[in-house]
Design a protein around this motif. Structure first.
Motif, PDB file in Angstrom:
ATOM      1  N   ARG A  38       0.782  -1.239   0.000  1.00  0.00           N
ATOM      2  CA  ARG A  38       0.000   0.000   0.000  1.00  0.00           C
ATOM      3  C   ARG A  38       0.814   1.289   0.000  1.00  0.00           C
ATOM      4  O   ARG A  38       0.295   2.334  -0.372  1.00  0.00           O
ATOM      5  CB  ARG A  38      -0.944  -0.002   1.199  1.00  0.00           C
ATOM      6  N   ASP A  39       2.045   1.226   0.469  1.00  0.00           N
ATOM      7  CA  ASP A  39       2.886   2.429   0.509  1.00  0.00           C
ATOM      8  C   ASP A  39       4.361   2.030   0.485  1.00  0.00           C
ATOM      9  O   ASP A  39       5.071   2.153   1.480  1.00  0.00           O
ATOM     10  CB  ASP A  39       2.572   3.263   1.753  1.00  0.00           C
TER      11      ASP A  39
ATOM     12  N   GLU B  40       1.653   8.523  11.398  1.00  0.00           N
ATOM     13  CA  GLU B  40       0.282   8.747  10.936  1.00  0.00           C
ATOM     14  C   GLU B  40      -0.007   7.957   9.662  1.00  0.00           C
ATOM     15  O   GLU B  40      -1.103   7.418   9.494  1.00  0.00           O
ATOM     16  CB  GLU B  40       0.043  10.239  10.733  1.00  0.00           C
ATOM     17  N   ALA B  41       0.972   7.876   8.771  1.00  0.00           N
ATOM     18  CA  ALA B  41       0.795   7.105   7.539  1.00  0.00           C
ATOM     19  C   ALA B  41       0.659   5.617   7.841  1.00  0.00           C
ATOM     20  O   ALA B  41      -0.160   4.925   7.222  1.00  0.00           O
ATOM     21  CB  ALA B  41       1.962   7.361   6.588  1.00  0.00           C
TER      22      ALA B  41
ATOM     23  N   ILE C 134      -0.552   4.373  10.605  1.00  0.00           N
ATOM     24  CA  ILE C 134      -1.900   4.251  11.180  1.00  0.00           C
ATOM     25  C   ILE C 134      -2.935   4.169  10.062  1.00  0.00           C
ATOM     26  O   ILE C 134      -3.848   3.338  10.112  1.00  0.00           O
ATOM     27  CB  ILE C 134      -2.201   5.426  12.131  1.00  0.00           C
ATOM     28  N   ASP C 135      -2.801   5.024   9.064  1.00  0.00           N
ATOM     29  CA  ASP C 135      -3.754   5.018   7.943  1.00  0.00           C
ATOM     30  C   ASP C 135      -3.724   3.692   7.191  1.00  0.00           C
ATOM     31  O   ASP C 135      -4.769   3.108   6.904  1.00  0.00           O
ATOM     32  CB  ASP C 135      -3.454   6.165   6.965  1.00  0.00           C
ATOM     33  N   VAL C 136      -2.535   3.202   6.881  1.00  0.00           N
ATOM     34  CA  VAL C 136      -2.403   1.955   6.114  1.00  0.00           C
ATOM     35  C   VAL C 136      -2.976   0.776   6.905  1.00  0.00           C
ATOM     36  O   VAL C 136      -3.792   0.003   6.389  1.00  0.00           O
ATOM     37  CB  VAL C 136      -0.929   1.699   5.728  1.00  0.00           C
TER      38      VAL C 136
ATOM     39  N   GLY D 146      -4.939   0.858   9.538  1.00  0.00           N
ATOM     40  CA  GLY D 146      -6.359   1.072   9.830  1.00  0.00           C
ATOM     41  C   GLY D 146      -7.246   0.698   8.659  1.00  0.00           C
ATOM     42  O   GLY D 146      -8.285   0.052   8.827  1.00  0.00           O
ATOM     43  N   ASP D 147      -6.827   1.090   7.452  1.00  0.00           N
ATOM     44  CA  ASP D 147      -7.593   0.727   6.256  1.00  0.00           C
ATOM     45  C   ASP D 147      -7.612  -0.790   6.069  1.00  0.00           C
ATOM     46  O   ASP D 147      -8.654  -1.376   5.748  1.00  0.00           O
ATOM     47  CB  ASP D 147      -7.002   1.382   5.008  1.00  0.00           C
TER      48      ASP D 147
END
Length: 89
Positions: free
Chosen positions: A23-24, A43-44, A46-48, A50-51
């Motif tokens: 994803r990143d 934060e990035a 967490i986003d990855v 979390g999604d």
């Protein structure tokens, strides 16, 4: 030099690396070359994660085994690097 992933418990390392790689990849590469994430990188992550977690909810919105693993991996990441510790990066 140790990297960010060396600091994670072994049981969660693979899932974090796998999800970031999918994803990143740029974030994955950066975290492989430093000992501590920045607040923005945290934060990035967490986003990855979390999604990915939301994609692994089963009946009644209960997490599947994979969802539990992802949630626990995120918890381990945040326990190792709380935001307060990263604020000065």
């Amino acid at each position: 030099m140790t990297d960010v992933f060396d600091e994670l418990p072994a049981e969660f390392r693979d899932v974090v690396v796998e999800l970031l790689g999918q994803r990143d990849p740029e974030l994955l590469g950066a975290l492989r070359n430093q000992a501590k994430p920045t607040l923005e990188q945290q934060e990035a992550v967490i986003d990855v994660l979390g999604d990915a977690f939301t994609e692994h909810l089963g009946a009644g919105h209960e997490p599947t085994a994979r969802g539990v693993l992802i949630d626990n991996a995120l918890g381990a990441f945040l326990t190792r690097w709380p935001a307060e510790e990263l604020a000065d990066c």
